[in-house]
Design a protein around this motif. Sequence first.
Motif, PDB file in Angstrom:
ATOM      1  N   GLY A 197       0.658  -1.145  -0.131  1.00 41.80           N
ATOM      2  CA  GLY A 197      -0.076   0.159   0.057  1.00 41.80           C
ATOM      3  C   GLY A 197       0.870   1.455  -0.101  1.00 41.80           C
ATOM      4  O   GLY A 197       1.946   1.238  -0.297  1.00 41.80           O
ATOM      5  N   LYS A 198       0.198   2.269   0.306  1.00 43.40           N
ATOM      6  CA  LYS A 198       0.694   3.716   0.354  1.00 43.40           C
ATOM      7  C   LYS A 198       1.590   3.929   1.505  1.00 43.40           C
ATOM      8  O   LYS A 198       1.768   3.350   2.298  1.00 43.40           O
ATOM      9  CB  LYS A 198      -0.389   4.776   0.510  1.00 43.40           C
ATOM     10  N   ASP A 199       2.593   4.912   1.217  1.00 41.67           N
ATOM     11  CA  ASP A 199       3.389   5.551   2.127  1.00 41.67           C
ATOM     12  C   ASP A 199       2.731   6.360   3.237  1.00 41.67           C
ATOM     13  O   ASP A 199       1.543   6.924   2.973  1.00 41.67           O
ATOM     14  CB  ASP A 199       4.756   6.274   1.489  1.00 41.67           C
ATOM     15  N   SER A 200       3.437   6.914   4.271  1.00 39.89           N
ATOM     16  CA  SER A 200       3.071   8.011   5.241  1.00 39.89           C
ATOM     17  C   SER A 200       4.089   8.480   5.810  1.00 39.89           C
ATOM     18  O   SER A 200       5.248   8.223   5.612  1.00 39.89           O
ATOM     19  CB  SER A 200       1.920   7.313   6.326  1.00 39.89           C
ATOM     20  N   THR A 201       3.997   9.326   6.859  1.00 43.57           N
ATOM     21  CA  THR A 201       5.041   9.817   7.618  1.00 43.57           C
ATOM     22  C   THR A 201       4.673   9.614   9.140  1.00 43.57           C
ATOM     23  O   THR A 201       3.330   9.432   9.550  1.00 43.57           O
ATOM     24  CB  THR A 201       5.052  11.471   7.464  1.00 43.57           C
ATOM     25  N   LEU A 202       5.647   9.472  10.075  1.00 44.83           N
ATOM     26  CA  LEU A 202       5.480   9.403  11.290  1.00 44.83           C
ATOM     27  C   LEU A 202       4.594  10.477  11.915  1.00 44.83           C
ATOM     28  O   LEU A 202       3.501   9.913  12.887  1.00 44.83           O
ATOM     29  CB  LEU A 202       6.535   9.063  12.105  1.00 44.83           C
ATOM     30  N   GLY A 203       4.639  11.629  11.824  1.00 45.63           N
ATOM     31  CA  GLY A 203       3.664  12.845  11.989  1.00 45.63           C
ATOM     32  C   GLY A 203       2.476  12.596  11.824  1.00 45.63           C
ATOM     33  O   GLY A 203       1.760  12.915  12.440  1.00 45.63           O
ATOM     34  N   ALA A 204       2.189  12.002  10.769  1.00 48.45           N
ATOM     35  CA  ALA A 204       0.603  11.899  10.212  1.00 48.45           C
ATOM     36  C   ALA A 204       0.138  10.650  11.024  1.00 48.45           C
ATOM     37  O   ALA A 204      -1.185  10.681  11.243  1.00 48.45           O
ATOM     38  CB  ALA A 204       0.600  11.331   8.707  1.00 48.45           C
ATOM     39  N   GLU A 205       0.846   9.781  11.339  1.00 48.47           N
ATOM     40  CA  GLU A 205       0.249   8.753  12.317  1.00 48.47           C
ATOM     41  C   GLU A 205       0.213   8.578  13.631  1.00 48.47           C
ATOM     42  O   GLU A 205      -0.304   8.066  14.373  1.00 48.47           O
ATOM     43  CB  GLU A 205       0.893   7.387  11.856  1.00 48.47           C
ATOM     44  N   ARG A 206       1.252   9.710  14.124  1.00 53.45           N
ATOM     45  CA  ARG A 206       1.443   9.594  15.555  1.00 53.45           C
ATOM     46  C   ARG A 206       0.241  10.066  16.609  1.00 53.45           C
ATOM     47  O   ARG A 206       0.080   9.257  17.421  1.00 53.45           O
ATOM     48  CB  ARG A 206       2.410  10.867  15.916  1.00 53.45           C
ATOM     49  N   PRO A 207      -0.740  10.888  16.104  1.00 49.74           N
ATOM     50  CA  PRO A 207      -1.787  10.884  16.936  1.00 49.74           C
ATOM     51  C   PRO A 207      -2.840   9.780  17.113  1.00 49.74           C
ATOM     52  O   PRO A 207      -3.314   9.936  18.090  1.00 49.74           O
ATOM     53  CB  PRO A 207      -2.575  12.255  16.151  1.00 49.74           C
ATOM     54  N   ASN A 208      -2.571   8.800  16.109  1.00 49.13           N
ATOM     55  CA  ASN A 208      -3.608   7.882  16.138  1.00 49.13           C
ATOM     56  C   ASN A 208      -2.877   6.584  17.275  1.00 49.13           C
ATOM     57  O   ASN A 208      -3.640   5.630  17.453  1.00 49.13           O
ATOM     58  CB  ASN A 208      -3.656   7.176  14.821  1.00 49.13           C
ATOM     59  N   LEU A 209      -1.573   6.827  17.789  1.00 53.21           N
ATOM     60  CA  LEU A 209      -1.013   5.791  18.574  1.00 53.21           C
ATOM     61  C   LEU A 209      -1.836   5.412  19.571  1.00 53.21           C
ATOM     62  O   LEU A 209      -2.149   3.972  19.885  1.00 53.21           O
ATOM     63  CB  LEU A 209       0.337   6.221  19.133  1.00 53.21           C
ATOM     64  N   PRO A 210      -2.632   6.044  20.281  1.00 50.18           N
ATOM     65  CA  PRO A 210      -3.557   5.708  21.474  1.00 50.18           C
ATOM     66  C   PRO A 210      -4.688   5.017  21.272  1.00 50.18           C
ATOM     67  O   PRO A 210      -4.871   4.010  21.728  1.00 50.18           O
ATOM     68  CB  PRO A 210      -3.864   7.129  22.176  1.00 50.18           C
ATOM     69  N   GLU A 211      -5.354   5.035  20.246  1.00 44.12           N
ATOM     70  CA  GLU A 211      -6.113   4.525  19.411  1.00 44.12           C
ATOM     71  C   GLU A 211      -5.924   2.953  18.926  1.00 44.12           C
ATOM     72  O   GLU A 211      -6.505   1.943  19.274  1.00 44.12           O
ATOM     73  CB  GLU A 211      -6.759   5.335  18.199  1.00 44.12           C
ATOM     74  N   TRP A 212      -4.658   2.820  18.379  1.00 44.54           N
ATOM     75  CA  TRP A 212      -4.252   1.710  17.768  1.00 44.54           C
ATOM     76  C   TRP A 212      -4.022   0.844  19.157  1.00 44.54           C
ATOM     77  O   TRP A 212      -4.246  -0.494  19.231  1.00 44.54           O
ATOM     78  CB  TRP A 212      -2.825   1.851  17.207  1.00 44.54           C
ATOM     79  N   ARG A 213      -3.335   1.317  20.477  1.00 43.95           N
ATOM     80  CA  ARG A 213      -2.779   0.343  21.449  1.00 43.95           C
ATOM     81  C   ARG A 213      -4.285   0.069  22.250  1.00 43.95           C
ATOM     82  O   ARG A 213      -4.251  -0.976  22.811  1.00 43.95           O
ATOM     83  CB  ARG A 213      -2.099   1.282  22.371  1.00 43.95           C
ATOM     84  N   SER A 214      -5.485   1.004  22.086  1.00 43.31           N
ATOM     85  CA  SER A 214      -6.655   0.587  23.092  1.00 43.31           C
ATOM     86  C   SER A 214      -7.387  -0.346  22.204  1.00 43.31           C
ATOM     87  O   SER A 214      -8.012  -1.162  22.728  1.00 43.31           O
ATOM     88  CB  SER A 214      -7.364   1.915  23.088  1.00 43.31           C
ATOM     89  N   ARG A 215      -7.463  -0.326  20.780  1.00 42.88           N
ATOM     90  CA  ARG A 215      -8.117  -1.238  20.005  1.00 42.88           C
ATOM     91  C   ARG A 215      -7.519  -2.733  19.862  1.00 42.88           C
ATOM     92  O   ARG A 215      -8.037  -3.664  19.664  1.00 42.88           O
ATOM     93  CB  ARG A 215      -8.460  -0.902  18.408  1.00 42.88           C
ATOM     94  N   GLY A 216      -6.249  -2.505  20.073  1.00 43.26           N
ATOM     95  CA  GLY A 216      -5.555  -3.881  20.204  1.00 43.26           C
ATOM     96  C   GLY A 216      -4.996  -4.628  18.958  1.00 43.26           C
ATOM     97  O   GLY A 216      -4.702  -5.554  18.942  1.00 43.26           O
ATOM     98  N   TRP A 217      -4.982  -3.669  18.004  1.00 47.77           N
ATOM     99  CA  TRP A 217      -4.789  -4.289  16.390  1.00 47.77           C
ATOM    100  C   TRP A 217      -4.239  -3.193  15.782  1.00 47.77           C
ATOM    101  O   TRP A 217      -4.237  -2.111  15.883  1.00 47.77           O
ATOM    102  CB  TRP A 217      -5.665  -5.142  15.833  1.00 47.77           C
TER     103      TRP A 217
END
Length: 217
Positions: A197-217
């Motif tokens: 798939g597509k590329d991204s930057t760490l800055g674009a993804e960083r705000p979503n880290l808490p959501e990723w951890r809480s959902r467990g996947w």
Amino acid sequence: MPYTGDVTQGGPPDVRALDALTVTKVSVGPMDNNAYLLRCNATGSLLLIDAANEAPHLLSLIGDDGLSTVVTTHRHMDHWVALEAVVAETGARSIAHAADAGELPVTSETVHDGDIITVGDCPLEVIHLVGHTPGSIALLYNDPTGIHHLFTGDSLFPGGVGNTRGDKENFASLIGDVERKLFDRLPDDTWFYPGHGKDSTLGAERPNLPEWRSRGW
């Protein structure tokens, strides 16, 4: 055309020219895997990240300049279907992390966290990210005149970390490694290139880290 990282199976590659390194991204089938051909601009040396499939297509991309190295980011078969054919045709060394190397059809060298793999004059740092597989790795190129470039295999994608198939221990390991070794260490403008798939930057993804951890996947 400026580099976007948007490639499709059977479509043309996308090329990103840096001062010292040129990155060519291509998608191969049938699972829409990304393969990345890195060229040192000073020496012409070539390194391929994930000989995923379609060996003739990858060999055409490599051309007549020769290939020095193939790095496999992890042991899942969709990332190495073309590995044996590419190595046999080019004589390139085949490198993988020690924890996954035994699952590959051909491996000439193994690496560990913090090791350096060179393509010509350009160093790539090995970052071990445990969870998607035991020996999954990312490769980090720190452009001396630009941003960081991170090749993440299937450990990090836009929208989340790699699949851990519901295994809570593997997920905890992977999200922990990704947070600590990537997001805690590298700046927001770090551009990452995933295995699909597509590329991204760490800055674009960083705000979503808490959501990723809480959902467990």
